[in-house]
Design an enzyme around this catalytic site. Structure first.
Site, PDB file in Angstrom:
ATOM      1  CD  GLU A 303     -29.702 -18.555   1.110  1.00 10.20           C
ATOM      2  OE1 GLU A 303     -29.096 -19.646   1.096  1.00 10.20           O
ATOM      3  OE2 GLU A 303     -30.495 -18.238   2.019  1.00 10.20           O
ATOM      4  CG  HIS A 306     -26.073 -18.994   5.179  1.00 10.91           C
ATOM      5  ND1 HIS A 306     -26.764 -19.487   6.248  1.00 10.91           N
ATOM      6  CD2 HIS A 306     -26.990 -18.849   4.196  1.00 10.91           C
ATOM      7  CE1 HIS A 306     -28.037 -19.649   5.935  1.00 10.91           C
ATOM      8  NE2 HIS A 306     -28.198 -19.253   4.690  1.00 10.91           N
ATOM      9  CD  GLU A 373     -27.738 -24.677   0.007  1.00  4.56           C
ATOM     10  OE1 GLU A 373     -28.180 -25.150   1.060  1.00  4.56           O
ATOM     11  OE2 GLU A 373     -26.853 -23.794  -0.008  1.00  4.56           O
ATOM     12  CG  HIS A 374     -31.020 -21.962  -1.590  1.00  4.88           C
ATOM     13  ND1 HIS A 374     -32.065 -22.541  -0.909  1.00  4.88           N
ATOM     14  CD2 HIS A 374     -29.961 -22.003  -0.754  1.00  4.88           C
ATOM     15  CE1 HIS A 374     -31.663 -22.927   0.290  1.00  4.88           C
ATOM     16  NE2 HIS A 374     -30.389 -22.616   0.404  1.00  4.88           N
ATOM     17  CG  HIS A 466     -29.638 -67.747 -15.573  1.00  6.88           C
ATOM     18  ND1 HIS A 466     -28.723 -68.213 -14.680  1.00  6.88           N
ATOM     19  CD2 HIS A 466     -29.983 -66.489 -15.161  1.00  6.88           C
ATOM     20  CE1 HIS A 466     -28.500 -67.291 -13.754  1.00  6.88           C
ATOM     21  NE2 HIS A 466     -29.257 -66.229 -14.031  1.00  6.88           N
TER      22      HIS A 466
END
Length: 477
Positions: A303, A306, A373-374, A466
């Site tokens: 990861e 990236h 995220e992960h 109502h």
């Protein structure tokens, strides 16, 4: 997997790329940068500054959030597209992407799509199609469970789900070829039954304006034919505002660079719905004494490659495992080619790190506060630890459920909230493209049971019609 934008457009902090030590090559070639093992931080002894640095991804989110000048420039670009339409789109392509076309060239032709698919190796096409099948299966299962009807206390309740009319998808192209991004954001839209799906993709740098063939092949496999080449922020503006060539959509989905994210924030002011929270990739692995240090390092570096604004964190309860993993991280980063080597170093050494937790509960407290995220649970009994998860884009159980498998092939969402947004939003799935419609049915007996409550609250809030709707029914009994 979140955005993969252009490093030039992102304006990366130079400090992300500093070196740690140098090692002269034996053959007399220029010196290479040698990456040291990351330090292990004992969370129980860490001061507030160290804790903040890790939880804030090394301050990346803070730096991205302070780009006032970028926000002003993007707002001006969005206004140009809103007022000038296609003219502004082609000017943006020329100015920012070095591509000169007329408005007729904004839409990618069917022939270009066919040629792109034909140019790819068979194994790439097969991989794209398998990935689509996996994502389709996950989202079809989710769709089957989306609507419901039930009876609660004699009252029939439920929800209908219906697809949105239109959506605009954005796939980045600055750092390479990313068909997996399109697969992850488009397949759920197809499964949901969205009537109109428009795709915006920047031209691949250095190709004279061509759109990435692998993205076009994925689009063809999904049956998406409305595809536009455009500068990223300008394309977002076009999807939101509409031009002569690109009709407006109701919702925009896709990860992007800070410039694209700024454009998405701006068009929300114009009434377009945007899925937020998809920024620089971040991940966190929780490990125990049973974890394999080599595999921990492999998934952490996975990861981290990236980009230099990504963040990768390992939190463990066993100091020996962490020590061996830290050594392995250095080996695996040093084995990477440029620029991924520098990306991984920055993501772990500057924006992430390795943390020793005092207990499983403390490890999970750190993970939940980070809201990755992960999240991978690299522990002996991941199912037992799963109950402790409160915030994450996705949870991967065990060391065979890898980050790479999640990004490309499992089928679960991989366009996921980053920078802590997992505390409030979810990843892109079929639910992203559905509206929920509440359904209720009262039989007469159930109505009379609720009538006193209806009348009392109607009178309290000052709505005589109502209350009268109850009284009229009473008079007809």
């Amino acid at each position: 997997m979140a955005y993969a934008g252009s490093a030039r457009a992102i304006d990366i902090d130079p400090s992300f790329l500093h070196t740690r030590s140098k090692m002269d090559a034996d053959d007399g070639s220029p010196a290479m940068t040698s990456i040291a093992s990351p330090a292990i931080v004992d969370w129980r002894e860490a001061d507030d500054d160290k804790r903040h640095r890790l939880l804030s991804r090394g301050g990346v989110a803070d730096r991205l959030g302070r780009r006032a000048e970028l926000a002003r420039a993007i707002a001006e670009l969005v206004e140009r597209v809103r007022s000038e339409g296609d003219k502004a789109l082609v000017e943006a392509l020329a100015e920012f992407d070095g591509v000169d076309i007329d408005p007729a060239g904004l839409r990618v032709s069917e022939e270009e799509v066919r040629q792109a698919a034909a140019s790819l190796p068979v194994r790439t096409i097969e991989a794209i199609q398998l990935a689509i099948a996996q994502v389709r299966a996950y989202n079809e299962a989710a769709l089957a469970r989306a609507g419901w009807r039930d009876e609660v206390g004699g009252i029939q309740l439920g929800e209908l789900v219906r697809p949105m009319e239109s959506t605009g998808l954005y796939v980045p192209a600055g750092k390479g070829s990313f068909p997996s991004v399109l697969i992850m954001v488009a397949t759920p839209a197809v499964v949901a039954g969205v009537q109109r799906i428009a795709l915006v993709v920047p031209p691949t740098p250095g190709t004279g304006g061509r759109v990435d063939p692998a993205v076009l092949a994925a689009a063809e496999s999904l049956g998406i034919t409305e595809i536009y080449r455009s500068n990223g922020p300008a394309g977002i503006a076009a999807l939101a505002c509409g031009t002569a060539t690109i009709p407006a959509v109701r919702k925009i989905v896709g990860p992007g660079s800070p410039a694209v994210s700024a454009a998405m924030a701006e068009v929300q002011r114009l009434g377009c719905v945007v899925e937020v929270g998809y920024g620089p990739t971040d991940s966190l692995i929780v490990s125990d004494a049973h974890a394999d240090p080599v595999l921990l390092a492999a998934d952490l570096v996975n990861e981290a490659e990236h980009g230099s604004d990504s963040s990768a964190v390992l939190v463990g309860t066993d100091p020996n495992v962490l020590r061996r993993a830290a050594e392995e991280v250095a080996k695996q980063i040093n084995a990477l080619p440029a620029p991924w080597r520098d990306y991984a170093r920055a993501s772990i050494h500057d924006n992430g790190g390795i943390v020793l937790a005092g207990s499983p509960q403390e490890a999970m407290d750190i993970a939940n506060e980070y809201a990755p995220e992960h999240l991978q649970l690299a522990v002996a009994d991941p199912e037992a630890w799963l109950a402790l998860v409160r915030h994450a884009g996705t949870v991967l159980l065990g060391q065979w459920t890898t980050m790479a498998a999640s990004n490309f092939a499992i089928g679960t969402p991989a366009t996921l909230p980053t920078s802590g947004f997992a505390k409030v939003v979810s990843g892109v799935s079929v639910h992203t493209y559905l509206t929920r419609i509440a359904v209720a049915r009262l039989e007469e007996e159930a109505f009379w049971r609720l009538a006193p409550t209806i009348r009392t609250l109607a009178e309290h809030e000052g709505f005589p019609a109502h209350a009268r709707s109850v009284a009229i029914r009473e008079g007809r009994v």
